[in-house]
Design an enzyme around this catalytic site. Structure first.
Site, PDB file in Angstrom:
ATOM      1  N   CYS A 104      42.149  38.163  18.896  1.00 13.77           N
ATOM      2  CA  CYS A 104      41.230  37.168  18.330  1.00 13.77           C
ATOM      3  C   CYS A 104      40.625  37.809  17.080  1.00 13.77           C
ATOM      4  O   CYS A 104      39.939  38.828  17.168  1.00 13.77           O
ATOM      5  CB  CYS A 104      40.157  36.830  19.360  1.00 13.77           C
ATOM      6  SG  CYS A 104      38.887  35.733  18.711  1.00 13.77           S
ATOM      7  N   CYS A 111      29.099  33.618   8.977  1.00 14.30           N
ATOM      8  CA  CYS A 111      29.668  32.263   8.907  1.00 14.30           C
ATOM      9  C   CYS A 111      28.665  31.348   8.224  1.00 14.30           C
ATOM     10  O   CYS A 111      27.461  31.476   8.430  1.00 14.30           O
ATOM     11  CB  CYS A 111      29.985  31.745  10.309  1.00 14.30           C
ATOM     12  SG  CYS A 111      30.900  30.188  10.280  1.00 14.30           S
TER      13      CYS A 111
HETATM   14  S1  SF4 Z   1      29.309  29.091  13.588  1.00 12.28           S
HETATM   15 FE1  SF4 Z   1      31.186  29.678  12.518  1.00 12.28          FE
HETATM   16  S2  SF4 Z   1      32.090  31.280  13.820  1.00 12.28           S
HETATM   17 FE2  SF4 Z   1      30.617  30.172  15.086  1.00 12.28          FE
HETATM   18  S3  SF4 Z   1      31.826  28.570  16.118  1.00 12.28           S
HETATM   19 FE3  SF4 Z   1      30.935  27.648  14.253  1.00 12.28          FE
HETATM   20  S4  SF4 Z   1      32.554  27.924  12.726  1.00 12.28           S
HETATM   21 FE4  SF4 Z   1      33.066  29.334  14.410  1.00 12.28          FE
END
Ligand code: SF4
Length: 342
Positions: A104, A111
């Site tokens: 993974c 993010c």
């Molecule tokens: S915040 Fe970013 S890393 Fe976390 S689930 Fe959503 S898209 Fe994926």
């Protein structure tokens, strides 16, 4: 400042050697060392003369990741905190099961999206990972798979830190490198790109002519509920996502996997299940019900096993393929949604 030699294509390396008065095939040799053999030092390039190695050293650096912290769970799962050349850290995970070893991998430092249930969302997005930084995570986990489980890596999921479709070009270049016979030579069919749902980019990916699979973090097929769980999704309606997934299927003939967590009091009613069934019927798809891993937020608690089983039963009655995914690596914060550089 010296350039990172891994940002050069094979042709560019051949050109460099020609321009510096050497044979073009030296470029191919160096390229092979950099990718197929994952050499992190010019000194390792033993089929080059010492002078050539010194010449490379004088002109280039080889940026690469380093495992800064290694943790292994009681269930065998391995979590690596990997340091990048500029000291940022991301995490990648090796998940062993009886018949496969899955990597993974992360695609961004932090993010920019805000899925409320995910620990990574609490970290600001600092930058995108380069293709080689993604590639290195895969190589590292492949080596760990050989060392600890005596078998090569079998699958790769882009479900680590970051939204892969928001680092699109580097995602594509890393997939090309991973699947190239000049790289790791892994089948694209064993790669899953997981997105939180950006319709325009899903269509773009569908046009790439790659063989990768697509997963989508759905978590609710009711607009209002999904917007509460993933606030950014107000920009991308379920209808637009559906249209992009139909486009994906028309181009690839591959079903989308919906990733779905059931939380107590958020999406565990019969209306929620029925909405998911209707959505699945309208898009060629299957469902992974994922066990929730707490990140210490009181608002998100896993639904009861009864309610999760109810989801499964109703989906199956409607002939929708559904799998319940148990979490791995919870004791080292390596499970889905828990990656936060802890
Ligand atoms: S915040 Fe970013 S890393 Fe976390 S689930 Fe959503 S898209 Fe994926």
């Amino acid at each position: 400042m010296k350039k990172d030699i891994r940002s050069f294509s094979e042709e560019q390396l051949c050109d460099f050697f020609i321009k510096s008065g050497h044979k073009s095939f030296r470029g191919q040799q160096v390229y092979e060392w950099l990718w197929k053999k994952s050499a992190y030092s010019f000194n390792d390039m033993t089929n080059l003369s010492k002078d050539l190695r010194l010449m490379l050293e004088a002109n280039f650096v080889i940026n690469h990741i380093e495992v800064d912290k290694f943790q292994q769970s009681s269930d065998g799962t391995i979590k690596n905190a990997v340091k990048l050349f500029d000291d940022f850290t991301v995490e990648s995970v090796l998940i062993p099961t009886d018949d496969r070893t899955t990597a993974c991998v992360s695609s961004q430092v932090g993010c920019s999206l805000d899925c409320n249930f995910c620990a990574t969302s609490k970290l600001r997005r600092m930058r995108n990972l380069n293709p080689d930084e993604i590639y290195d995570q895969v190589v590292t986990i492949n080596n760990q798979s050989l060392k600890y489980f005596n078998r090569s890596l079998s699958n790769i999921v882009f479900m680590g830190m970051g939204e892969p479709l928001m680092n699109y070009n580097n995602l594509i270049r890393s997939i090309e490198k991973i699947s190239s016979d000049k790289g790791l030579n892994m089948s694209q069919k064993r790669i899953v790109v997981s997105t939180s749902g950006i319709p325009k980019m899903i269509k773009k990916l569908a046009d790439e002519n790659l063989k990768v699979n697509l997963a989508l973090s759905l978590h609710s097929a009711i607009e209002e509920t999904r917007n509460k769980i993933m606030p950014f999704s107000t920009k991308f309606s379920l209808e637009d996502i559906k249209e992009s997934l139909l486009y994906w299927y028309s181009k690839t003939k591959r079903k989308t996997t919906f990733e779905y967590i059931v939380w107590k009091g958020i999406n565990d009613t019969i209306d929620d299940v029925n909405a998911l069934v209707s959505y699945c019927i309208s898009v060629p798809s299957k469902v992974n019900l994922i066990e929730y891993n707490s990140i210490g937020d009181e608002n998100f608690k896993s639904a009861s096993q009864n309610n999760i089983n109810l989801y499964k039963d109703i989906l199956e009655k409607n002939k929708i393929t559904v799998t319940i995914r148990r979490s791995r690596g919870k004791d080292i914060d390596a499970a889905c949604g828990q990656l936060a550089n802890k």
